[in-house]
Design a protein around this motif. Structure first.
Motif, PDB file in Angstrom:
ATOM      1  N   CYS A  20       0.957  -1.052  -0.001  1.00 14.96           N
ATOM      2  CA  CYS A  20      -0.110   0.064   0.158  1.00 14.96           C
ATOM      3  C   CYS A  20       0.756   1.268  -0.142  1.00 14.96           C
ATOM      4  N   ARG A  21       2.012   1.140   0.847  1.00 17.31           N
ATOM      5  CA  ARG A  21       2.828   2.307   1.004  1.00 17.31           C
ATOM      6  C   ARG A  21       3.549   2.517  -0.575  1.00 17.31           C
ATOM      7  N   THR A  22       3.806   1.598  -1.007  1.00 12.26           N
ATOM      8  CA  THR A  22       4.611   1.443  -2.506  1.00 12.26           C
ATOM      9  C   THR A  22       3.475   2.179  -3.523  1.00 12.26           C
ATOM     10  N   GLN A  23       2.367   1.638  -3.626  1.00  6.18           N
ATOM     11  CA  GLN A  23       1.216   2.165  -4.457  1.00  6.18           C
ATOM     12  C   GLN A  23       0.753   3.463  -4.362  1.00  6.18           C
ATOM     13  N   ARG A  24       0.830   3.923  -2.950  1.00  3.84           N
ATOM     14  CA  ARG A  24       0.451   5.460  -2.628  1.00  3.84           C
ATOM     15  C   ARG A  24       1.202   6.317  -2.677  1.00  3.84           C
ATOM     16  N   GLY A  25       2.565   6.025  -2.536  1.00  2.00           N
ATOM     17  CA  GLY A  25       3.830   6.916  -2.343  1.00  2.00           C
ATOM     18  C   GLY A  25       3.476   7.853  -1.308  1.00  2.00           C
ATOM     19  N   ALA A  26       3.515   9.183  -1.991  1.00  2.00           N
ATOM     20  CA  ALA A  26       3.660  10.276  -0.739  1.00  2.00           C
ATOM     21  C   ALA A  26       2.151  10.281  -0.090  1.00  2.00           C
ATOM     22  N   GLY A  27       1.287   9.830  -0.820  1.00  2.00           N
ATOM     23  CA  GLY A  27      -0.181   9.808  -0.412  1.00  2.00           C
ATOM     24  C   GLY A  27      -0.393   8.889   0.651  1.00  2.00           C
ATOM     25  N   PHE A  28       0.556   8.034   0.920  1.00  2.52           N
ATOM     26  CA  PHE A  28       0.370   6.995   1.826  1.00  2.52           C
ATOM     27  C   PHE A  28       0.211   7.524   3.496  1.00  2.52           C
ATOM     28  N   SER A  29      -0.756   7.290   4.340  1.00  2.00           N
ATOM     29  CA  SER A  29      -0.921   7.571   5.608  1.00  2.00           C
ATOM     30  C   SER A  29      -1.085   6.297   6.317  1.00  2.00           C
ATOM     31  N   LEU A  30      -0.090   6.005   7.482  1.00  2.00           N
ATOM     32  CA  LEU A  30      -0.306   4.807   8.380  1.00  2.00           C
ATOM     33  C   LEU A  30      -1.750   4.941   9.062  1.00  2.00           C
ATOM     34  N   VAL A  48      -4.497   6.152   8.223  1.00  2.00           N
ATOM     35  CA  VAL A  48      -5.623   5.916   7.135  1.00  2.00           C
ATOM     36  C   VAL A  48      -5.482   4.291   6.603  1.00  2.00           C
ATOM     37  N   PHE A  49      -4.331   3.994   6.597  1.00  2.00           N
ATOM     38  CA  PHE A  49      -4.219   2.513   6.233  1.00  2.00           C
ATOM     39  C   PHE A  49      -4.706   1.856   7.397  1.00  2.00           C
ATOM     40  N   HIS A  50      -4.486   1.788   8.680  1.00  2.00           N
ATOM     41  CA  HIS A  50      -4.950   1.061   9.997  1.00  2.00           C
ATOM     42  C   HIS A  50      -6.539   1.343   9.789  1.00  2.00           C
ATOM     43  N   GLN A  51      -6.979   2.571   9.519  1.00  2.00           N
ATOM     44  CA  GLN A  51      -8.407   2.664   9.610  1.00  2.00           C
ATOM     45  C   GLN A  51      -9.002   1.655   8.535  1.00  2.00           C
ATOM     46  N   GLU A  52      -8.447   1.741   7.354  1.00  2.00           N
ATOM     47  CA  GLU A  52      -8.963   0.754   6.139  1.00  2.00           C
ATOM     48  C   GLU A  52      -9.139  -0.388   6.513  1.00  2.00           C
ATOM     49  N   VAL A  53      -7.738  -0.936   7.229  1.00  3.59           N
ATOM     50  CA  VAL A  53      -7.735  -2.380   7.268  1.00  3.59           C
ATOM     51  C   VAL A  53      -8.798  -2.841   8.475  1.00  3.59           C
ATOM     52  N   LEU A  54      -9.000  -1.825   9.429  1.00  2.07           N
ATOM     53  CA  LEU A  54     -10.061  -2.079  10.397  1.00  2.07           C
ATOM     54  C   LEU A  54     -11.552  -2.197   9.899  1.00  2.07           C
ATOM     55  N   SER A  55     -11.724  -1.439   8.814  1.00  3.41           N
ATOM     56  CA  SER A  55     -13.038  -1.427   8.196  1.00  3.41           C
ATOM     57  C   SER A  55     -13.510  -2.640   7.661  1.00  3.41           C
TER      58      SER A  55
END
Length: 154
Positions: free
Chosen positions: A118-128, A130-137
């Motif tokens: 996810c970090r690789t795909q989103r690059g500078a737009g990656f937010s940890l 937001v990632f955690h919230q998305e996983v929990l969803s």
């Protein structure tokens, strides 16, 4: 975009690897982020992960008949800071829940891989966060379904 699945669907395709893996992932992540800066807390996090790894090894060994129950207890007692009674209880739990300990380690590894991808795909737009919230969803859905929902399956 992903479509939210109703609770009934989630309940029927949930996998223990996601919530159990999440627990291991978070212990490690919190230690890495400095939530437990004291050396003894850092050590406790490492011991927790070591314990999970040996439980997974015991799980596989027991269910592939590489370990007898007594050998599994011996394995845990000689490699972890636990007494024979605790090791016996762990082996009984493992015997009653095949591959659960292994699923936890697999879930942890898959979540770490998902985060990296996810970090690789989103690059500078990656937010940890937001990632955690998305996983929990995704609740207890298997990580490969999370990956698909996040558009990382290709």
């Amino acid at each position: 975009t992903r479509v939210r699945l109703p609770g009934l669907v989630r309940r029927h395709i949930a996998a223990s690897s996601a919530p159990l893996g999440w627990a291991l992932y978070m212990v490690e992540w919190m230690a890495a982020e400095g939530y437990a800066p004291a050396p003894e807390l850092q050590l406790a996090a490492r011991v927790h992960l070591l314990r999970a790894a040996h439980l997974a090894l015991t799980d596989v060994g027991l269910h592939t008949k590489q370990f007898t129950a007594e050998e599994a207890v011996g394995h845990l007692v000689t490699r972890l800071p636990i007494d024979r009674g605790v090791a016996t209880a762990e082996v009984r739990r493992i015997a009653c829940r095949p591959l659960e300990a292994t699923a936890a380690m697999l879930g942890r590894r898959e979540l770490m891989r998902l985060r990296a991808d996810c970090r690789t795909q989103r690059g500078a737009g990656f937010s940890l966060p937001v990632f955690h919230q998305e996983v929990l969803s995704y609740g207890g859905l298997p990580v490969p379904l999370m990956r698909w929902g996040m558009g990382l399956d290709g």
